[in-house]
Design a protein around this motif. Structure first.
Motif, PDB file in Angstrom:
ATOM      1  N   ILE A  78      -1.076  -1.374  -4.789  1.00 24.12           N
ATOM      2  CA  ILE A  78      -2.488  -1.013  -4.837  1.00 24.12           C
ATOM      3  C   ILE A  78      -2.621   0.492  -4.639  1.00 24.12           C
ATOM      4  CG2 ILE A  78      -3.289  -3.277  -4.037  1.00 24.12           C
ATOM      5  CD1 ILE A  78      -3.671  -2.014  -1.234  1.00 24.12           C
ATOM      6  N   ASP A  79      -3.759   1.040  -5.047  1.00 24.84           N
ATOM      7  CA  ASP A  79      -3.961   2.487  -4.936  1.00 24.84           C
ATOM      8  C   ASP A  79      -4.882   2.879  -3.775  1.00 24.84           C
ATOM      9  OD1 ASP A  79      -6.450   1.705  -5.833  1.00 24.84           O
ATOM     10  OD2 ASP A  79      -6.369   2.861  -7.693  1.00 24.84           O
ATOM     11  N   TYR A  80      -5.146   1.946  -2.883  1.00 19.69           N
ATOM     12  CA  TYR A  80      -6.095   2.176  -1.793  1.00 19.69           C
ATOM     13  C   TYR A  80      -5.735   3.386  -0.928  1.00 19.69           C
ATOM     14  CZ  TYR A  80      -9.130   1.275   2.181  1.00 19.69           C
ATOM     15  OH  TYR A  80     -10.064   1.405   3.170  1.00 19.69           O
ATOM     16  N   HIS A  81      -4.446   3.612  -0.711  1.00 24.15           N
ATOM     17  CA  HIS A  81      -3.992   4.699   0.167  1.00 24.15           C
ATOM     18  C   HIS A  81      -3.432   5.888  -0.608  1.00 24.15           C
ATOM     19  CE1 HIS A  81      -4.483   2.198   3.723  1.00 24.15           C
ATOM     20  NE2 HIS A  81      -3.863   1.224   3.078  1.00 24.15           N
ATOM     21  N   GLU A  82      -3.713   5.966  -1.884  1.00 25.31           N
ATOM     22  CA  GLU A  82      -3.138   7.008  -2.732  1.00 25.31           C
ATOM     23  C   GLU A  82      -3.308   8.395  -2.112  1.00 25.31           C
ATOM     24  OE1 GLU A  82      -2.989   8.420  -7.407  1.00 25.31           O
ATOM     25  OE2 GLU A  82      -4.425   6.875  -6.793  1.00 25.31           O
TER      26      GLU A  82
ATOM     27  N   GLY B  17       0.776  -1.235   0.000  1.00 25.04           N
ATOM     28  CA  GLY B  17       0.000   0.000   0.000  1.00 25.04           C
ATOM     29  C   GLY B  17       0.805   1.281   0.000  1.00 25.04           C
TER      30      GLY B  17
ATOM     31  N   PRO C  94       0.393   4.683  -6.386  1.00 25.38           N
ATOM     32  CA  PRO C  94       0.474   3.338  -6.934  1.00 25.38           C
ATOM     33  C   PRO C  94       1.605   3.208  -7.954  1.00 25.38           C
ATOM     34  CG  PRO C  94      -1.320   4.529  -7.974  1.00 25.38           C
ATOM     35  CD  PRO C  94      -0.743   5.437  -6.917  1.00 25.38           C
TER      36      PRO C  94
ATOM     37  N   GLU D 195      -2.056   9.466   0.691  1.00 23.00           N
ATOM     38  CA  GLU D 195      -1.925   9.475   2.148  1.00 23.00           C
ATOM     39  C   GLU D 195      -0.456   9.478   2.578  1.00 23.00           C
ATOM     40  OE1 GLU D 195      -4.035   6.260   4.031  1.00 23.00           O
ATOM     41  OE2 GLU D 195      -5.828   6.594   2.794  1.00 23.00           O
TER      42      GLU D 195
ATOM     43  N   SER E  47       1.578   8.357  -0.484  1.00 24.35           N
ATOM     44  CA  SER E  47       1.390   7.095  -1.200  1.00 24.35           C
ATOM     45  C   SER E  47       0.965   7.314  -2.649  1.00 24.35           C
ATOM     46  CB  SER E  47       0.335   6.262  -0.481  1.00 24.35           C
ATOM     47  OG  SER E  47       0.077   5.074  -1.190  1.00 24.35           O
TER      48      SER E  47
ATOM     49  N   TYR F 135       1.561  -3.836   9.298  1.00 20.93           N
ATOM     50  CA  TYR F 135       0.296  -3.103   9.381  1.00 20.93           C
ATOM     51  C   TYR F 135      -0.649  -3.642  10.454  1.00 20.93           C
ATOM     52  CZ  TYR F 135      -3.805  -0.496   7.885  1.00 20.93           C
ATOM     53  OH  TYR F 135      -4.891   0.335   7.854  1.00 20.93           O
TER      54      TYR F 135
END
Length: 154
Positions: free
Chosen positions: A43-47, A9, A72, A49, A70, A128
């Protein structure tokens, strides 16, 4: 040489490795050799951040300021960077899937392959879901591996 650190992430391991490596480069006077040191996630979930607050806290206690936001990993990163450093086997699998040209995978290495003081580790584990001790372990591992990686990139 342009170097990119990769984790899932881009909020724990890879931004830490990025900053640890950057500090080791500065302390050895090799800033000109590494004009770009960056990190990204699979992954781009936390882009956008900042790194996880626990990682920032534990890293700050050792003198590392984690300010990376963050992002990706992109297919273009394979062309832009000279060395792509993955944290674990899952990252490697995802990188293979994303790689636009098979020969570009030659740029990819595992950070744990550069461990010298922690021979029992085959990856940099994701802290995490762990405790602060797990974050400290990741810092120990990144300090160890980044030091050896830097000497190997001489």
């Amino acid at each position: 040489m342009k170097i990119l650190f990769i984790c899932l992430g881009n909020i724990c391991r890879s931004p830490l490795a990025e900053e640890v490596f950057r500090q080791k480069v500065k302390s050895t006077g090799r800033v000109a050799d590494f004009p770009t040191i960056d990190s990204a996630g699979m992954i781009d979930y936390h882009e956008g951040e900042l790194p996880d607050h626990r990682m920032r806290q534990q890293a700050a206690a050792r003198g590392y300021a984690l300010t990376h936001h963050s992002r990706p990993m992109t297919a273009e990163d394979f062309r832009t960077f000279d060395c792509i450093v993955a944290m674990d086997a899952d990252n490697l699998r995802r990188l293979r899937e994303k790689c636009p040209e098979p020969e570009l995978m030659n740029k990819v290495v595992l950070l744990s392959d550069y461990l010298t003081a922690h021979p029992d580790f085959t990856s940099i584990p994701d802290p995490y879901y762990g405790t602060l001790a797990d974050f400290d372990l990741v810092i120990d591992l990144c300090e160890d591996a980044c030091a050896h990686l830097l000497t190997q990139l001489s």
